[in-house]
Scaffold this motif. Structure first.
Motif, PDB file in Angstrom:
ATOM      1  N   SER B 245      38.029  78.888  25.398  1.00 52.58           N
ATOM      2  CA  SER B 245      38.520  80.254  25.322  1.00 52.58           C
ATOM      3  C   SER B 245      39.452  80.480  26.503  1.00 52.58           C
ATOM      4  O   SER B 245      39.114  80.141  27.638  1.00 52.58           O
ATOM      5  CB  SER B 245      37.320  81.203  25.378  1.00 52.58           C
ATOM      6  N   GLY B 249      44.096  82.390  23.792  1.00 50.91           N
ATOM      7  CA  GLY B 249      43.651  81.752  22.559  1.00 50.91           C
ATOM      8  C   GLY B 249      42.246  81.212  22.625  1.00 50.91           C
ATOM      9  O   GLY B 249      41.528  81.374  23.637  1.00 50.91           O
ATOM     10  N   THR B 250      41.849  80.589  21.524  1.00 52.17           N
ATOM     11  CA  THR B 250      40.527  80.010  21.435  1.00 52.17           C
ATOM     12  C   THR B 250      40.594  78.773  20.554  1.00 52.17           C
ATOM     13  O   THR B 250      41.439  78.680  19.663  1.00 52.17           O
ATOM     14  CB  THR B 250      39.515  81.039  20.881  1.00 52.17           C
ATOM     15  N   ILE B 251      39.739  77.804  20.835  1.00 53.97           N
ATOM     16  CA  ILE B 251      39.678  76.568  20.049  1.00 53.97           C
ATOM     17  C   ILE B 251      38.218  76.317  19.693  1.00 53.97           C
ATOM     18  O   ILE B 251      37.332  76.538  20.508  1.00 53.97           O
ATOM     19  CB  ILE B 251      40.229  75.366  20.862  1.00 53.97           C
TER      20      ILE B 251
END
Lengths: 415, 415, 415, 415
Positions: B245, B249-251
């Motif tokens: 995070s 954005g976030t993955i």
């Protein structure tokens, strides 16, 4: 180690070469052909290939190379295979094998007569997930297979020739149905004869004559049904999914959009996301190693291992021919509105294919000039060209595929 | 081409060898070591390796081999690395580098003094998804990274020595926390210094002294927090997930349980599903190509490419040392119940490690005899052994890992 | 049928009223309170409520209403509950019960002394998935629960008071940790005493004094560990996930982002996507019926059924008090960097809460004036206000939450 | 408040009654009909219904009730609707409306002539996800809809009459195709006329005469294509998915197997998992609140709100009739192997339906006797009955659906 001549420098030639040179590979592309001498030279420089050629015969006959890989547009497969057969070289041909079963049959007979090794580069049968799912199915995990679904849809291909039926042999069916049909056939069993096919297809969105969307059903000996869905109208990326249902189980494969990799980005990253991805911000679904997920790595392993071991690869020219025969039935059904028999035993006498129309690039104009000259799809909007598709390339350039309103020719520009 | 000596013939030695020989690889394992001459010979025969040895020094000094791969239990890493350094061979060591930072530091200094190429085989940083996610993060898609989560949990490791802290250096943290810590560090940035670590751990299920479940937090310079969750108590397969995070954005990565491959089977197929899979019927979640999904393929590519190019690999012995330093802080925190500083600059004076206890196989008894002699976990149940874990092996045999009630020794049987 | 006074007309008052009036409900809100007479009137008109009031006591004492629902900012819960107790009305209070355990204890004692029905509106324990997962867990599907994870993260709350610790009692922990803690406690078992808590928290992104990101661990009698992750820094929507791991099983719940509803749109639709959604084009993940997915529907069913049946609801004021006690330990741990005991038996002598600072709206200025006066976060950027968060409201307006640089006050504008 | 007569006490009657009485509903079932007086009485007792009847006319004419809900087997819909029309009561009829378009048309005309309120209980159009997806589509998020896919497959229905075409009107198409067709039609637009339909169907697994698997395509005015897949041969639970593809977007809905609720259990829990779930251990995919996820809650809201407001519900008898007309075309196509026109304007003169065969329960025998008398599917295996399906009921009992080898009659036993 295999020494390879690569024919073609488009997206597929690039993926093939990257795969053959990738990881800790012992194989090398030693010669590359493009009809454009500049493109051949540039490609060779980028990919570390010692020789480049714009003469197809010369590239194939290069005495250093042992294996010819055909990564050309569909209308040039037959010629390339014939030249490879004449040269006595092993030949691996991209999908679809031919534009019609007749063309494929000629290619099959050419390699048989020449006694050369030949492989059909149907990569999606070789994705690691598909290979494992096929093994489980053969081991009985599904029981008797009753149904398969294979779906390949995206916003449309990246090169002009795909959109021109004279060159490609059709639309979305010839482009992607070949994958789906062979995936279904592999799960149901290659010993099962395809009996009949039904296909609905339409041109729903683009200013072209070929189908940009189709749904087909292939019924096999034993009663299994194999469903395919292909489209150039899909929004949201590339949808590559397979499903299998049997008396004892079910399988769902997602090769591209939901593979355990999810990313939200408000910033983007200025790069290439994945083949056919739309957009660079918001929720994105990249794949890990694209040539691996699409089956290229395992496909070339099987092909070159088979060639070295003097055995048949999993996907042969005969498989390619059968796929073409099923596609022929699909196109017939699209017109008749009914199930049509898959003609395998009786070969058509007359191929009846008119020669491909001349394909012109919009070379006399700059991309900017062409861009200004694009008319809308609605009536009454002027401009010499209709826009078929605009796509961002991996290298950051923008490609436009256009239809010349007067001549109907399909051209492309890159800027 | 790399000529390799493989040290170790367990699960990790098998995966490594399959990877090095896999696909169209140009590399070869030329010598394999196991402390058991029979096992060494059998492994060599199975994997097509010309030489086998049960003498560690001899195997390492084989003049044909250029690269030594250490796939031994943790308590033998230091010795193997020292011998490789003495022999002047390139050395690649499996994870964790040491059992403690002190041990790792000695190994790091040994290879530095010998001036040899050394790589740290942290495979999970190399999964194709992780590589691409790291590239996106470096390209700015996440903005500033604020948080990472890395989770590796499964029902417990497959070899007896893992369960013995004297040999392994700990429990679930040393076994899997090393992966999670390095994944977090890679996303946050290797230039960021780990400041302090907190760790909760407990022995929740198994009759062992080491932790079978732990949760840790590592705080980095700049404020990012890196969370890990490791467990040998998880049910349902192997849970390998990472999350990132950032300000932009976030993955989310799932490497094993939800990768786009789902299978329901009422019949099963009699085969091996995936590492640590539980059950063979019902809904199963196989992975495509296991050594690829786990990062082995891309890890060895980086290692051997780097070795050939005389550059550092992405994962070095220094990385391995840092991971050990963080793990040391985690173990200290587990005891103190508070954040502990990560000691990197100041090295501990006293390693304080007692020599590994002798590890015995239950060789004097048949598996059937041992099976009858397993007592229950509840009070008042007799039998000489406590069962730690029972696992079906890829080859269909059943392994039991047991604790001798009297001696506390951990042994294993295979039948 | 229940006749209800609704206190509060913000997002939570709206969700509550929509739920109470929703579907084929037999319950009605008969009076609504807002401190602003205009807002009270407008809300009553929108929602079909016969009476509106800006006098808290009057609204509570309305003789037509039987049940008081407290949907006010945290600093007004105690007062509202006290007035309901005085009026002898049943009272349902939104989460968290208090800002501290002391405050919650006073509320608990107030309702006990008055002998009134009281329910704690912890909606996320009541989501249909959670209810079913809790039932499976109680039926033994998990064996002994070892670990829970509960995560609630999003880009930050929608009202100014949340961001002001004096009014809310803290930051992300008091806002969302209360959910996560009670979810974990419900899976582990309400008969298990929370022993100690550890918590890391930081202000990573916003110009506020409270934590905008925190990770906590609560250890229970019997050894289970309950992990929570809360953040106002998450990008990509609202991440609401729970996981449970036990000796016999595992559960994964996703309440919001991956619930079987996926949509790609290049066009958008001009409407509201879901609470905390970012963006209106690209891949979106809406939920079906939001008040249902978030547990409101089943929560009010339990509350009002319990009230009618003169039984305790699943979530009581005592549960709310315990959650506050755990949160208190978390805040203590955040400062001390170590596990802190959860103090349940010994009640704090001194609540020590300073009165809430006056909260001002930026009423003297137009939104446009304020917008021009927002300074950047970087040094040297001028403007009277720092921007905390900008959010699009369901009705299409834009709300800005700002911090006055000089006074430190947190204000909001809507345009 | 609505006072309702419920006709039917099977699975659908149970779901309907639970929904109508569920949550904080103001509606009540006041009378329930079953052809068995004992079943009617027991059902009334279980569900808290004051009156029970085994006389259809009497139940419908009960002066207390205002609304008649038809939850009977397909062959009794027409009679029940006719009686409701005669009684001047509002009538809500389960799906499919008729067994044929002719039957449906008669029902439509009956309610029109009587001037009564009538609703078509097509629940899957009302799932919360579908409602929101339909709203997004109407708002333009998809652009022009090009394709829909609706899939409903499971291991087969739970009552004997479904398997008997004379009573049900067909097989998987009439059972589930009605859902899929109406879902597709709703996304494409109810103003678009269905032009033609193609359908493949087969009896792949069961010893029945009706199709247990079918795939259909319905082409609409404007060019959109609507695909359905229905099967009683699916393994792995109940697969309920919809997809929509348009010029501007795509939607994927999963209503049952992947909804954000995943559970692995080695222990099981002795209970009911979800409708059509297979297995009770391993990875399971429960749904939260089943009647909500399947659309029953929102369906009855629309129906009863519409009835109270004197407006048309979203799903009318005319919709039911159109669905039957499309199904008629599908059955015609299944035989002809080609696209068949959807006949809407011209009504068939002769329905040609033979009266339903007498349906017998195996009442003269105990379940144990019947169980011993079940023969295998293979040749040469004796026994009087062929097993069609065995299913565990929500209440823990086991139902067997059997075919009498001699008479061909389909019977069921419960033990």
């Amino acid at each position: 180690m295999a020494k390879i001549t690569m024919l073609g420098t488009g997206l597929i030639g690039t993926f093939y070469t990257q795969t053959l040179h990738g990881l800790r590979s012992r194989d090398r592309v030693v010669n590359v052909y493009s009809r454009s001498p500049e493109r051949a030279k540039a490609f060779a420089a980028e990919q570390g290939i010692p020789h480049a050629s714009s003469d197809l015969r010369e590239a194939i006959q290069d005495t250093e190379s042992e294996v010819v890989v055909v990564g050309l547009p569909n209308d040039r497969h037959a010629e390339a295979v014939r030249l490879a057969a004449e040269a006595g070289k092993a030949v691996l041909c991209t999908k679809p094998l031919g534009r019609t079963a007749a063309e494929a049959k000629a290619m099959l007979e050419a390699v048989e007569e020449a006694g050369i090794f030949a492989g059909y580069l149907e990569d999606l049968v070789y994705t690691p997930k598909t290979l494992k799912a096929l093994a489980s199915t053969r081991n009985g995990a599904m029981g008797r297979v009753l149904w398969t679904r294979s779906r390949e849809t995206h916003p449309g291909p990246h090169s002009a020739w795909f959109w021109d039926p004279a060159r490609s042999g059709g639309g979305a069916i010839i482009d992607m149905g070949c994958h789906c049909i062979e995936i279904g056939r592999s799960f149901i069993g290659k010993d099962k004869r395809p009996r009949r096919a039904f296909c609905w297809g339409a041109t729903q969105v683009h200013p072209i004559t070929a189908e940009d969307h189709a749904i087909g059903l292939v019924e096999y000996e034993g009663g299994a049904i194999s469903q395919f869905e292909v489209s150039w109208t899909f929004r949201g990326g590339m949808d590559l999914r397979d499903e299998v249902s049997g008396t004892e189980g079910t399988i769902r494969l997602d090769h591209f959009l939901r593979t355990g990799f999810e990313m939200f980005t408000a910033a983007g990253e200025g790069g290439y996301v994945a083949e056919k991805a739309e957009g660079r911000t918001g929720w994105l679904f990249p794949v890990g190693d694209e040539v691996h997920e699409l089956g290229y790595v395992h496909m070339f392993r099987d092909m070159l291992d088979a060639w070295e071991a003097h055995r048949q690869p999993t996907e042969t020219f005969y498989d390619g021919y059968l796929v073409n025969a099923i596609i022929d039935a699909c196109y017939a059904s699209m017109k008749s509105g009914r199930f049509e028999p898959v003609k395998i035993e009786r070969w058509p006498e007359d191929i009846g294919a008119t020669g491909p129309k001349t394909q012109a690039r919009a070379e006399g104009r700059t991309p900017a000039q062409v861009k200004k000259d694009i008319g809308g799809r609605g009536p009454g909007r002027s401009g010499s060209f209709l826009e078929i598709k605009t796509e961002r390339l991996p290298d950051g350039r923008t490609k436009r595929i256009l239809k010349d309103k007067k001549s109907g020719r399909i051209v492309e520009t890159i800027d």
